[in-house]
Design an enzyme around this catalytic site. Sequence first.
Site, PDB file in Angstrom:
ATOM      1  N   CYS A 270      -9.536  -1.546   4.650  1.00  0.00           N
ATOM      2  CA  CYS A 270      -8.930  -2.764   4.439  1.00  0.00           C
ATOM      3  C   CYS A 270      -7.212  -2.500   4.527  1.00  0.00           C
ATOM      4  O   CYS A 270      -6.774  -3.206   5.338  1.00  0.00           O
ATOM      5  CB  CYS A 270      -9.213  -3.382   2.967  1.00  0.00           C
TER       6      CYS A 270
HETATM    7  C1  UGA Z   1      -8.801  -2.776  -1.331  1.00  0.00           C
HETATM    8  C2  UGA Z   1      -8.322  -3.799  -2.382  1.00  0.00           C
HETATM    9  O1  UGA Z   1      -8.230  -2.910  -3.534  1.00  0.00           O
HETATM   10  C3  UGA Z   1      -9.294  -4.929  -2.672  1.00  0.00           C
HETATM   11  O2  UGA Z   1      -8.789  -5.854  -3.566  1.00  0.00           O
HETATM   12  C4  UGA Z   1      -9.930  -5.785  -1.394  1.00  0.00           C
HETATM   13  O3  UGA Z   1     -10.519  -6.809  -1.624  1.00  0.00           O
HETATM   14  C5  UGA Z   1     -10.312  -4.563  -0.336  1.00  0.00           C
HETATM   15  O4  UGA Z   1      -9.393  -3.795  -0.066  1.00  0.00           O
HETATM   16  C6  UGA Z   1     -10.396  -5.717   0.855  1.00  0.00           C
HETATM   17  O5  UGA Z   1      -9.675  -6.264   1.404  1.00  0.00           O
HETATM   18  O6  UGA Z   1     -11.502  -5.737   1.309  1.00  0.00           O
HETATM   19  P1  UGA Z   1     -10.764  -0.759  -1.169  1.00  0.00           P
HETATM   20  O7  UGA Z   1      -9.929  -0.797   0.078  1.00  0.00           O
HETATM   21  O8  UGA Z   1     -12.107  -0.686  -1.236  1.00  0.00           O
HETATM   22  O9  UGA Z   1     -10.208  -2.203  -1.695  1.00  0.00           O
HETATM   23  O10 UGA Z   1     -10.175   0.391  -2.107  1.00  0.00           O
HETATM   24  P2  UGA Z   1      -8.943   0.621  -3.099  1.00  0.00           P
HETATM   25  O11 UGA Z   1      -9.392   0.863  -4.481  1.00  0.00           O
HETATM   26  O12 UGA Z   1      -7.881  -0.722  -3.227  1.00  0.00           O
HETATM   27  O13 UGA Z   1      -8.382   1.850  -2.592  1.00  0.00           O
HETATM   28  C7  UGA Z   1      -7.641   1.994  -1.201  1.00  0.00           C
HETATM   29  C8  UGA Z   1      -7.011   3.213  -0.899  1.00  0.00           C
HETATM   30  O14 UGA Z   1      -5.906   3.428  -1.792  1.00  0.00           O
HETATM   31  C9  UGA Z   1      -7.926   4.379  -1.353  1.00  0.00           C
HETATM   32  O15 UGA Z   1      -7.797   5.379  -0.073  1.00  0.00           O
HETATM   33  C10 UGA Z   1      -7.355   4.766  -2.387  1.00  0.00           C
HETATM   34  O16 UGA Z   1      -7.608   6.249  -2.628  1.00  0.00           O
HETATM   35  C11 UGA Z   1      -5.845   4.602  -2.349  1.00  0.00           C
HETATM   36  N1  UGA Z   1      -5.000   4.544  -3.752  1.00  0.00           N
HETATM   37  C12 UGA Z   1      -5.676   3.338  -4.424  1.00  0.00           C
HETATM   38  C13 UGA Z   1      -4.040   5.190  -3.968  1.00  0.00           C
HETATM   39  O17 UGA Z   1      -3.749   6.236  -3.087  1.00  0.00           O
HETATM   40  N2  UGA Z   1      -3.293   4.985  -4.876  1.00  0.00           N
HETATM   41  C14 UGA Z   1      -3.553   4.173  -5.979  1.00  0.00           C
HETATM   42  O18 UGA Z   1      -3.127   4.246  -7.021  1.00  0.00           O
HETATM   43  C15 UGA Z   1      -4.710   3.205  -5.665  1.00  0.00           C
END
Ligand code: UGA
Length: 444
Positions: A270
């Site tokens: 995403c």
């Molecule tokens: C993300 C959004 O959080 C959802 O709200 C959205 O619906 C989704 O994309 C989408 O568009 O379908 P997702 O990609 O599943 O969800 O996962 P996240 O938990 O958001 O993490 C994304 C990335 O960011 C991961 O690689 C995670 O490790 C990283 N991350 C997250 C960080 O490096 N630091 C943080 O504080 C949070």
Amino acid sequence: MKLAFIGLGYVGLTTAVCMAYRGFDVVGVEVDDEKVEKISRGIAPVKEPKLEKLLKYALSRKKFTASTSYRDAVKADVFFITVGTPSKPDGGIDLSRVAEACKHIGETLATQEKVATVAVKSTVVPGTTRTLVKQKLEEASQKKVGMDLNLCVNPEFLREGAAVDDTFHPDRIVIGDDWGRGGKILTRLYKKFYGRKTPPTMITNTVNAEMIKYASNVFLAARISLINEVANICQRTPGADVEEVAKGVGMDRRIGPHFLRAGLGYGGSCFPKDVKALAAFAKGLGVEPFMLESVQKVNDNQPYKAIELAGRLVGNLHGRKAAVLGLSFKPNTDDIREAVSLKIINKLLEHGCTVVAYDPAATENVRRLLGNKINYAESAEECIKNADFCIVATEWDEFRRLKPELFKKHMKKPVVIDGRRVYDPAAISEKAVYAAIGLGPNKT
Ligand code: UGA
């Protein structure tokens, strides 16, 4: 109310199954017949906590069926479009699956008297629903949106690895409707689904709803890149620690504590795609997307901070044995799309390292991609055995639980690069040479 979900990826399948679990009659239509066959046997093709249990329950109660044929969805009152919108080489999105779904839904509706509702859940650039989606549906159904066909946008905000919980407990529901009736029908549907716990619901036009989805994801991605840039500065500042800094920053109510975890950057299906897509969309409008490009630039570089730290602790990397703990783009999933681990592994191979990797769920996916370019371990302990250094690339709980002594016991030299801040620097530093993203020099 009968529902159909077109596209059974993690969003379509999870939402469909949760709706079926709460008593709606749901049909899932998916072109991939292997996937349909698996789902029909109660096997979730994506690793998603709680999903398989709910799927089995919904199948056993005959509330959910999966099919490759739109004919099985003919009775649906609401069609949710949940197909993928992958990136094109220029960063824009490929809408061919959305167009295809509209064509098939339209053909299905052409045989029906009733006024059905189509809701676009797929992430599409602003304006797509009132142009392409409307046109394709009207062409194929010979019906008119706003008259004998309802159309609206209903973006999803589910996180992989937490999609079931997010479906049952969302922060908000956003519905975009330019014609008036579809939005009301969806609002009623969600009232039935959530009852007294219905989250705040915002109704706006289709363009704003489409933009809200992109703006939400680029905001979150920007927070990550911003805290990562702060981390990179902390890392060169004696005495600084980004974990403490993020804690203090997050206590400001205007900022809040979420999505301030510094690390090796964001991955997944995403954020990388959506930041690129909004930037391409902006350029098409003649807007220079300075912020979006910076967010991407920080993120593109961030995985290599792990290599930089390894070089600082080990010296020349050539001929060294590197252990990589964590392959999935985040914990609790086997998804490796845009995973930082892959960039790190490729760079380590360029440096002439031999690489051993371990992941609790994603090993097979990486094996399919990289084959015997690297070695695969069956456990974290096996992975770090005789390694010259170890990089933690994903914050699985299993890695958090590893005792510092273990690195000392198994590694050639206990050198740990903590790319996801899973260890307490004080505790691990007693047993291993330790460096972490965002931890200033005199603390390593
Ligand atoms: C993300 C959004 O959080 C959802 O709200 C959205 O619906 C989704 O994309 C989408 O568009 O379908 P997702 O990609 O599943 O969800 O996962 P996240 O938990 O958001 O993490 C994304 C990335 O960011 C991961 O690689 C995670 O490790 C990283 N991350 C997250 C960080 O490096 N630091 C943080 O504080 C949070």
